[in-house]
Design a protein around this motif. Structure first.
Motif, mmCIF file in Angstrom:
data_model
loop_
_atom_site.group_PDB
_atom_site.id
_atom_site.type_symbol
_atom_site.label_atom_id
_atom_site.label_comp_id
_atom_site.label_asym_id
_atom_site.label_seq_id
_atom_site.Cartn_x
_atom_site.Cartn_y
_atom_site.Cartn_z
ATOM 1 N N GLY A 164 -4.929 2.782 -12.239
ATOM 2 C CA GLY A 164 -4.748 1.402 -11.805
ATOM 3 C C GLY A 164 -4.089 1.306 -10.439
ATOM 4 N N ILE A 165 -3.129 2.179 -10.191
ATOM 5 C CA ILE A 165 -2.474 2.219 -8.879
ATOM 6 C C ILE A 165 -3.508 2.569 -7.810
ATOM 7 N N ALA A 166 -4.355 3.552 -8.082
ATOM 8 C CA ALA A 166 -5.399 3.951 -7.125
ATOM 9 C C ALA A 166 -6.356 2.793 -6.850
ATOM 10 N N GLU A 167 -6.724 2.076 -7.891
ATOM 11 C CA GLU A 167 -7.624 0.927 -7.708
ATOM 12 C C GLU A 167 -6.959 -0.162 -6.875
ATOM 13 N N TYR B 170 0.849 -1.195 0.000
ATOM 14 C CA TYR B 170 0.000 0.000 0.000
ATOM 15 C C TYR B 170 0.893 1.257 0.000
ATOM 16 N N SER B 171 1.912 1.255 0.841
ATOM 17 C CA SER B 171 2.838 2.385 0.901
ATOM 18 C C SER B 171 3.558 2.566 -0.432
ATOM 19 N N ALA B 172 3.967 1.459 -1.044
ATOM 20 C CA ALA B 172 4.649 1.543 -2.340
ATOM 21 C C ALA B 172 3.743 2.202 -3.376
ATOM 22 N N CYS B 173 2.500 1.771 -3.413
ATOM 23 C CA CYS B 173 1.554 2.354 -4.369
ATOM 24 C C CYS B 173 1.349 3.841 -4.108
ATOM 25 N N LYS B 174 1.180 4.189 -2.847
ATOM 26 C CA LYS B 174 0.941 5.589 -2.488
ATOM 27 C C LYS B 174 2.119 6.474 -2.898
ATOM 28 N N GLN B 175 3.323 5.969 -2.698
ATOM 29 C CA GLN B 175 4.507 6.752 -3.062
ATOM 30 C C GLN B 175 4.667 6.887 -4.571
ATOM 31 N N SER B 176 4.224 5.876 -5.315
ATOM 32 C CA SER B 176 4.417 5.915 -6.767
ATOM 33 C C SER B 176 3.447 6.859 -7.469
ATOM 34 N N GLN B 177 2.302 7.108 -6.884
ATOM 35 C CA GLN B 177 1.290 7.932 -7.570
ATOM 36 C C GLN B 177 1.776 9.319 -7.992
ATOM 37 N N TYR C 171 9.053 3.867 -15.128
ATOM 38 C CA TYR C 171 7.722 3.346 -14.798
ATOM 39 C C TYR C 171 7.768 1.826 -14.693
ATOM 40 N N GLN C 172 8.427 1.191 -15.653
ATOM 41 C CA GLN C 172 8.463 -0.268 -15.635
ATOM 42 C C GLN C 172 9.245 -0.801 -14.440
ATOM 43 N N ARG C 173 10.258 -0.115 -13.995
ATOM 44 C CA ARG C 173 10.974 -0.551 -12.789
ATOM 45 C C ARG C 173 10.025 -0.538 -11.585
ATOM 46 N N MET C 174 9.234 0.512 -11.481
ATOM 47 C CA MET C 174 8.272 0.579 -10.378
ATOM 48 C C MET C 174 7.186 -0.479 -10.536
ATOM 49 N N ALA C 175 6.732 -0.701 -11.766
ATOM 50 C CA ALA C 175 5.703 -1.719 -12.015
ATOM 51 C C ALA C 175 6.220 -3.103 -11.662
ATOM 52 N N HIS C 176 7.468 -3.387 -11.986
ATOM 53 C CA HIS C 176 8.023 -4.706 -11.678
ATOM 54 C C HIS C 176 8.123 -4.920 -10.170
ATOM 55 N N TYR C 177 8.402 -3.871 -9.441
ATOM 56 C CA TYR C 177 8.411 -3.953 -7.980
ATOM 57 C C TYR C 177 7.008 -4.291 -7.472
ATOM 58 N N ALA C 178 6.002 -3.635 -8.044
ATOM 59 C CA ALA C 178 4.614 -3.909 -7.651
ATOM 60 C C ALA C 178 4.210 -5.322 -8.041
ATOM 61 N N ILE C 179 4.649 -5.788 -9.207
ATOM 62 C CA ILE C 179 4.343 -7.152 -9.639
ATOM 63 C C ILE C 179 4.894 -8.153 -8.624
ATOM 64 N N ALA C 180 6.118 -7.944 -8.189
ATOM 65 C CA ALA C 180 6.710 -8.834 -7.190
ATOM 66 C C ALA C 180 5.905 -8.791 -5.892
ATOM 67 N N GLY C 181 5.519 -7.604 -5.478
ATOM 68 C CA GLY C 181 4.747 -7.463 -4.244
ATOM 69 C C GLY C 181 3.391 -8.136 -4.321
ATOM 70 N N CYS D 118 7.413 1.982 2.698
ATOM 71 C CA CYS D 118 8.180 1.121 1.802
ATOM 72 C C CYS D 118 9.455 1.833 1.344
ATOM 73 N N LYS D 119 10.575 1.388 1.879
ATOM 74 C CA LYS D 119 11.863 1.978 1.521
ATOM 75 C C LYS D 119 12.267 1.622 0.086
ATOM 76 N N GLY D 120 11.841 0.428 -0.375
ATOM 77 C CA GLY D 120 12.159 0.027 -1.744
ATOM 78 C C GLY D 120 11.566 0.978 -2.762
ATOM 79 N N MET D 121 10.274 1.291 -2.610
ATOM 80 C CA MET D 121 9.639 2.216 -3.555
ATOM 81 C C MET D 121 10.182 3.624 -3.366
ATOM 82 N N GLU D 122 10.539 3.971 -2.156
ATOM 83 C CA GLU D 122 11.145 5.285 -1.935
ATOM 84 C C GLU D 122 12.381 5.440 -2.832
ATOM 85 N N GLY D 123 13.191 4.402 -2.891
ATOM 86 C CA GLY D 123 14.372 4.435 -3.742
ATOM 87 C C GLY D 123 14.020 4.484 -5.218
ATOM 88 N N LEU D 124 13.011 3.716 -5.621
ATOM 89 C CA LEU D 124 12.599 3.717 -7.027
ATOM 90 C C LEU D 124 12.028 5.071 -7.440
#
Length: 164
Positions: free
Chosen positions: A50-53, A18-25, A107-117, A74-80
């Protein structure tokens, strides 16, 4: 929160995602505004929706299990996000097509992180017998994969060629 078992880990990871998504928006919105390709800009706007959903699903699942979805950072998304800002927005691009290629990359780097999550929490939900949770998370995973594939089509369909 001490993690004592798979259920605790599942809940912890829902909150982290959830934190990763919020940071990516915000950065996805900024990249959407910076994109010169109309197709890319539209895809980023759709990606942000899609991130919001996904966040709505994650928040609902957390609430159903009695945990606050906002309890993690999420420190990982913070870095991304830092990398996306640096490489997609703050780099001095002499060519706007090259910048669009950089935006897709970030964008794809962040998406791949979300896919893993999403894949991990879906698998945990399956193991825990939380079939309803798993189905909702699978839908989020499928949507994230589809967004990633769409970005690849945009890159291969013209952005990368124009950036050469």
């Amino acid at each position: 929160m001490a993690i004592k078992n798979l259920k605790d880990l599942y809940l912890d990871q829902l909150r982290d995602l959830y934190s990763a998504c919020k940071q990516s928006q915000p950065i996805v919105a900024e990249m959407g505004s910076a994109a010169k390709s109309e197709a890319l800009s539209k895809a980023l706007i759709a990606g942000n929706q899609g991130i919001a959903e996904g966040m709505e699903v994650l928040a609902a699942l957390c609430n159903e299990h009695g945990v606050d979805p906002t309890g993690e950072h999420c420190k990982g998304m913070e870095g991304l996000v830092t990398e996306a800002r640096k490489h997609a927005l703050e780099t001095d691009y002499a060519d706007e097509d090259a910048q669009d290629a950089g935006i897709i990359t970030q964008y794809q780097r962040m998406a791949h992180y979300a896919i893993a999550g999403y894949g991990c929490v879906r698998t945990f939900a399956n193991r825990l017998g939380l079939d309803g949770d798993a189905a909702k998370l699978q839908e989020c995973l499928d949507n994230t994969w589809e967004g990633d594939r769409h970005m690849t089509k945009i890159a291969e369909g013209g952005v990368n060629k124009a950036a050469v």
